[in-house]
Scaffold this active site. Structure first.
Site, short mmCIF file in Angstrom:
data_model
loop_
_atom_site.label_atom_id
_atom_site.label_comp_id
_atom_site.label_asym_id
_atom_site.label_seq_id
_atom_site.Cartn_x
_atom_site.Cartn_y
_atom_site.Cartn_z
N ASP A 1 0.79 -1.23 0.01
CA ASP A 1 -0.15 0.09 0.06
C ASP A 1 0.78 1.35 0.01
O ASP A 1 1.54 1.57 1.15
CB ASP A 1 -0.99 0.00 1.19
CG ASP A 1 -1.78 -1.05 1.31
OD1 ASP A 1 -2.22 -1.46 0.23
OD2 ASP A 1 -2.38 -1.58 2.33
N LEU A 2 0.90 1.81 -1.10
CA LEU A 2 1.91 3.03 -1.26
C LEU A 2 1.62 4.15 -0.40
O LEU A 2 0.60 4.62 -0.15
CB LEU A 2 1.65 3.73 -2.69
CG LEU A 2 2.58 5.01 -2.85
CD1 LEU A 2 3.95 4.51 -2.82
CD2 LEU A 2 2.11 5.56 -4.17
N ASP A 3 2.77 4.13 0.55
CA ASP A 3 2.71 4.99 1.60
C ASP A 3 1.85 5.03 2.72
O ASP A 3 1.29 5.97 3.48
CB ASP A 3 2.62 6.65 1.03
CG ASP A 3 3.79 7.03 0.43
OD1 ASP A 3 4.76 6.41 0.50
OD2 ASP A 3 3.70 7.87 -0.29
N GLU A 4 1.16 3.72 3.01
CA GLU A 4 0.04 3.54 3.73
C GLU A 4 0.44 2.06 4.63
O GLU A 4 -0.42 1.47 5.27
CB GLU A 4 -1.19 3.32 3.05
CG GLU A 4 -1.60 4.67 2.31
CD GLU A 4 -2.73 4.30 1.73
OE1 GLU A 4 -3.48 3.41 2.08
OE2 GLU A 4 -3.27 5.38 0.93
#
Length: 288
Positions: free
Chosen positions: A229-232
């Site tokens: 999860d990109l940047d999550e």
């Protein structure tokens, strides 16, 4: 919050069950281990128990092998997973960076001055710009250029270096590349990323300038574990600071970089001192 020089660190987690604290602390007393610091948390949502203990053996014949052998039967009753970290252990950290030097410079300074109990055997970058900084610290620097077409090969080179230098933790210190799903899966749980967390969020180029144009009143940063999860990924630490109309874009950039530095430092410090537990998409962090 610093560990005593001769302290061992015990960390464990298991399903929530009556007696979880007692089984650990009673064992410590029975085996003549003096507890200097203890933190525990029972997560009633995930129904898992987490504990971290720093202790000093009082028995001169103490050994890791004996500890494992004697504690294993008690831990088995609770389906407990545990780890024992010896005094003076230093995680081997690879730092990935692009052109921004503020996070890299801060980590290297704290490493050099003993604020971070780590080894930094390698720095990897997709740009040559910061090689001089690595050379000043006497650390090998690998410039691995990347294009959309060469991304798989470049990431394979990174993984080869991580294996070559026997890396325990990867730190993305403003490494301005989106990792592939395969790379994220490989690094899941042992790579930390830092990024701004402007409120509301601004993605893409020049986020602080975008934020200034919208008149934001807060700037911040988030350090988290890498996942798909990109940047999550699971958050370890966050920092935030109020700003107002008198702050121009360059002021926001400066404040933002300051927050990124301290937020990333704290995340790495907590990780290498065994204060962070992954709990699904969340973390349990015994920060003090």
């Amino acid at each position: 919050m610093s560990s005593l020089p001769d302290s061992w660190i015990f960390t464990a987690n298991c399903p929530s069950k009556l007696g979880t604290v007692d089984v650990v602390t009673r064992f410590m007393a029975d085996s003549h281990n003096y507890i200097n610091e203890i933190h525990s948390f029972d997560d009633r949502v995930s129904e898992r128990f987490f504990i971290r203990i720093e202790f000093q053996p009082q028995d001169e014949n103490f050994s890791r092998e004996a500890f494992d052998e004697q504690f294993a039967p008690r831990a088995a009753e609770f389906d407990m997973e545990w780890e024992l970290t010896e005094p003076g252990h230093r995680e081997r950290v690879a730092i990935l960076v692009s052109k921004y030097d503020h996070c890299l410079n801060d980590l290297l300074f704290r490493h050099r001055t003993g604020q971070l109990n780590i080894e930094v055997p390698v720095i990897i970058s997709n740009h040559p710009d910061l090689q001089h900084l690595a050379e000043w610290h006497g650390i090998p620097y690998y410039h691995l250029p990347i294009t959309p077409d060469t991304k798989p090969q470049q990431e394979a080179q990174i993984l080869e270096l991580l294996e070559k230098y026997d890396i325990d933790l990867v730190v993305l210190a403003r490494y301005m590349q989106v990792l592939s799903p395969d790379m994220c899966e490989t690094l899941d749980g042992w790579a930390i990323n830092i990024h701004h967390s402007l409120l509301p969020g601004f993605k893409g180029a020049r986020p602080y300038h975008q934020a200034w144009e919208k008149g934001v009143k807060m700037v911040g940063a988030t350090a988290h574990y890498v996942n798909n999860d990109l940047d999550e990924g699971p958050i370890i630490t966050q920092g935030i600071q109020s700003v107002d109309h008198a702050h121009y874009p360059e002021d926001l950039v400066s404040k933002g970089q300051d927050i990124e530095r301290i937020t990333l430092f704290n995340a790495v410090k907590y990780h290498v001192s065994k204060r962070v537990f992954l709990s699904g998409r969340r973390t349990v962090v015994f920060s003090n």
